[in-house]
Design an enzyme around this catalytic site. Structure first.
Site, PDB file in Angstrom:
ATOM      1  N   TYR A  16       0.836  -1.205   0.000  1.00  0.00           N
ATOM      2  CA  TYR A  16       0.000   0.000   0.000  1.00  0.00           C
ATOM      3  C   TYR A  16       0.878   1.264   0.000  1.00  0.00           C
ATOM      4  CZ  TYR A  16      -4.515   2.307   0.497  1.00  0.00           C
ATOM      5  OH  TYR A  16      -5.640   3.062   0.289  1.00  0.00           O
ATOM      6  N   LYS A  60      -3.252   8.320   2.724  1.00  0.00           N
ATOM      7  CA  LYS A  60      -4.504   8.118   3.481  1.00  0.00           C
ATOM      8  C   LYS A  60      -4.359   8.620   4.922  1.00  0.00           C
ATOM      9  CE  LYS A  60      -7.170   6.025   0.384  1.00  0.00           C
ATOM     10  NZ  LYS A  60      -8.199   6.819  -0.335  1.00  0.00           N
ATOM     11  N   LEU A  88     -11.542  -0.967  -9.846  1.00  0.00           N
ATOM     12  CA  LEU A  88     -10.486  -0.583 -10.788  1.00  0.00           C
ATOM     13  C   LEU A  88      -9.223  -0.135 -10.037  1.00  0.00           C
ATOM     14  CD1 LEU A  88     -10.730  -0.513 -13.892  1.00  0.00           C
ATOM     15  CD2 LEU A  88     -11.124   1.958 -13.712  1.00  0.00           C
TER      16      LEU A  88
HETATM   17  P1  NAD Z   1     -12.404   3.237  -8.502  1.00  0.00           P
HETATM   18  O1  NAD Z   1     -11.281   2.977  -9.445  1.00  0.00           O
HETATM   19  O2  NAD Z   1     -13.731   2.766  -8.895  1.00  0.00           O
HETATM   20  O3  NAD Z   1     -12.475   4.777  -8.116  1.00  0.00           O
HETATM   21  C1  NAD Z   1     -11.337   5.599  -8.058  1.00  0.00           C
HETATM   22  C2  NAD Z   1     -11.740   6.899  -8.721  1.00  0.00           C
HETATM   23  O4  NAD Z   1     -10.725   7.892  -8.590  1.00  0.00           O
HETATM   24  C3  NAD Z   1     -12.004   6.733 -10.221  1.00  0.00           C
HETATM   25  O5  NAD Z   1     -13.320   7.131 -10.513  1.00  0.00           O
HETATM   26  C4  NAD Z   1     -10.990   7.671 -10.861  1.00  0.00           C
HETATM   27  O6  NAD Z   1     -11.479   8.271 -12.031  1.00  0.00           O
HETATM   28  C5  NAD Z   1     -10.821   8.686  -9.743  1.00  0.00           C
HETATM   29  N1  NAD Z   1      -9.635   9.520  -9.934  1.00  0.00           N
HETATM   30  C6  NAD Z   1      -8.319   9.150  -9.912  1.00  0.00           C
HETATM   31  N2  NAD Z   1      -7.549  10.211 -10.223  1.00  0.00           N
HETATM   32  C7  NAD Z   1      -8.387  11.262 -10.438  1.00  0.00           C
HETATM   33  C8  NAD Z   1      -8.204  12.615 -10.824  1.00  0.00           C
HETATM   34  N3  NAD Z   1      -6.974  13.123 -11.045  1.00  0.00           N
HETATM   35  N4  NAD Z   1      -9.304  13.408 -10.955  1.00  0.00           N
HETATM   36  C9  NAD Z   1     -10.540  12.922 -10.742  1.00  0.00           C
HETATM   37  N5  NAD Z   1     -10.781  11.647 -10.390  1.00  0.00           N
HETATM   38  C10 NAD Z   1      -9.714  10.830 -10.246  1.00  0.00           C
HETATM   39  O7  NAD Z   1     -11.932   2.551  -7.117  1.00  0.00           O
HETATM   40  P2  NAD Z   1     -12.552   2.597  -5.633  1.00  0.00           P
HETATM   41  O8  NAD Z   1     -11.925   1.450  -4.953  1.00  0.00           O
HETATM   42  O9  NAD Z   1     -14.012   2.716  -5.686  1.00  0.00           O
HETATM   43  O10 NAD Z   1     -11.889   3.902  -5.033  1.00  0.00           O
HETATM   44  C11 NAD Z   1     -12.628   4.932  -4.425  1.00  0.00           C
HETATM   45  C12 NAD Z   1     -11.965   5.363  -3.115  1.00  0.00           C
HETATM   46  O11 NAD Z   1     -12.110   4.308  -2.167  1.00  0.00           O
HETATM   47  C13 NAD Z   1     -10.477   5.638  -3.232  1.00  0.00           C
HETATM   48  O12 NAD Z   1     -10.142   6.758  -2.425  1.00  0.00           O
HETATM   49  C14 NAD Z   1      -9.871   4.386  -2.628  1.00  0.00           C
HETATM   50  O13 NAD Z   1      -8.580   4.596  -2.116  1.00  0.00           O
HETATM   51  C15 NAD Z   1     -10.867   4.110  -1.538  1.00  0.00           C
HETATM   52  N6  NAD Z   1     -10.826   2.756  -0.949  1.00  0.00           N
HETATM   53  C16 NAD Z   1     -10.898   1.654  -1.748  1.00  0.00           C
HETATM   54  C17 NAD Z   1     -10.844   0.397  -1.186  1.00  0.00           C
HETATM   55  C18 NAD Z   1     -10.903  -0.838  -2.049  1.00  0.00           C
HETATM   56  O14 NAD Z   1     -10.511  -1.910  -1.585  1.00  0.00           O
HETATM   57  N7  NAD Z   1     -11.391  -0.764  -3.265  1.00  0.00           N
HETATM   58  C19 NAD Z   1     -10.734   0.253   0.207  1.00  0.00           C
HETATM   59  C20 NAD Z   1     -10.667   1.390   1.003  1.00  0.00           C
HETATM   60  C21 NAD Z   1     -10.717   2.646   0.411  1.00  0.00           C
END
Ligand code: NAD
Length: 264
Positions: free
Chosen positions: A156, A163, A195
């Site tokens: 990570y 984070k 993604l």
């Molecule tokens: P996801 O890929 O569906 O979403 C990530 C989003 O970030 C995408 O829509 C992407 O377009 C956007 N993004 C990245 N760079 C950008 C930019 N410069 N401008 C605008 N948008 C931008 O994946 P997710 O897992 O749904 O991620 C959403 C949040 O949840 C993130 O902050 C991620 O760290 C957090 N999260 C995810 C998990 C997991 O296991 N999937 C766990 C805990 C937290």
């Protein structure tokens, strides 16, 4: 259909597809009568987000790259023009160069560090300021974080550092905006295959590990993260601010590997 979010309007940032955490939250809010606007990053994702937005009755779908101040200004100007005020904002955006989501954190170069922190931490501050300027009292700002902020998780790396900064920014902004009746919270989600998650080394192993070692002995669903998001955005959480709420099958409380868990 419920009415918990009836009369409330808000912006959801970070939908890439129907597996996005942002989409899970959007669906839960729409099911309770909330009115939604969406932003997307780049036209390729716009093509995916527009039809999704339509399924929840949203026509306010705008491009917004959070590294671009002018794009953020334009987004909030467009929302103010259309709606005047908003009631909530979801920031579900994170990014780090895949190349550095493996190996050692200590090897992260300056450029990769700054870009990860800019997109994954500063962007919430940047959008929170703009959102707060057009937010009704009782408004709610929500971001997404991960346990890698608090503890070391394999691969990570720089995202964990980003984070940690994001979680600290939740607390600072909760104080900054509390006087205006605006709440700021984070959801610390357990691993969900999206993604963004795909970019993290050994993500399938991490999913299995959480499944075997969390109190609920399973991973969380998009619906469960969506439900917690709905709570944070609605008046049900009216007394809650500056909070990092774990939605991770309880994994964060565990101090040791489950001795009866099968080998992965
Ligand atoms: P996801 O890929 O569906 O979403 C990530 C989003 O970030 C995408 O829509 C992407 O377009 C956007 N993004 C990245 N760079 C950008 C930019 N410069 N401008 C605008 N948008 C931008 O994946 P997710 O897992 O749904 O991620 C959403 C949040 O949840 C993130 O902050 C991620 O760290 C957090 N999260 C995810 C998990 C997991 O296991 N999937 C766990 C805990 C937290």
């Amino acid at each position: 259909k419920g009415t918990l979010m009836k009369g409330k309007r808000g912006l959801v940032m970070g939908v890439a597809n129907d597996r996005s955490i942002a989409w899970g939250i959007a669906r839960a809010v729409a099911e309770q009568g909330g009115e939604l606007a969406f932003t997307y990053q780049g036209e390729a994702l716009g093509k995916r987000v527009r039809p999704l937005a339509e399924t929840v009755g949203s026509t306010l779908v705008l491009p917004c790259d959070v590294t671009d101040d002018a794009a953020m200004d334009a987004t909030f100007a467009a929302i103010e023009k259309e709606w005047g005020k908003i009631d909530f904002l979801v920031h579900a955006i994170g990014w780090a160069d895949k190349q550095f989501l493996r190996g050692r954190y200590v090897d992260t170069p300056r450029e990769a560090f700054l870009k990860a922190l800019d997109i994954s931490c500063y962007s919430f501050t940047a959008v929170a300021r703009r959102a707060a300027a057009i937010m009704n009292p009782g408004g709610s700002l929500l971001t997404l974080t991960y346990l890698g902020a608090e503890r070391v998780m394999p691969h990570y790396n720089v995202m964990g550092v980003a984070k940690a900064a994001l979680e600290a920014s939740v607390r600072y902004m909760a104080v900054d905006l509390g006087g205006e009746g605006i709440r700021v919270n984070g959801i610390s989600a357990g691993p969900v295959m999206t993604l963004a998650a795909n970019g993290i080394g050994d993500f399938r192993y991490i999913l299995k590990w959480n499944q075997y070692n969390s109190p609920l002995e399973r991973n969380v669903s998009l619906e469960e993260v969506g439900g917690a998001g709905l709570y944070m955005l609605s008046d049900l959480s009216g007394g809650v601010t500056g909070e990092i709420h774990h939605v991770d099958s309880g994994y964060h409380i565990v101090g040791m590997k489950n001795p009866t868990a099968p080998d992965i």
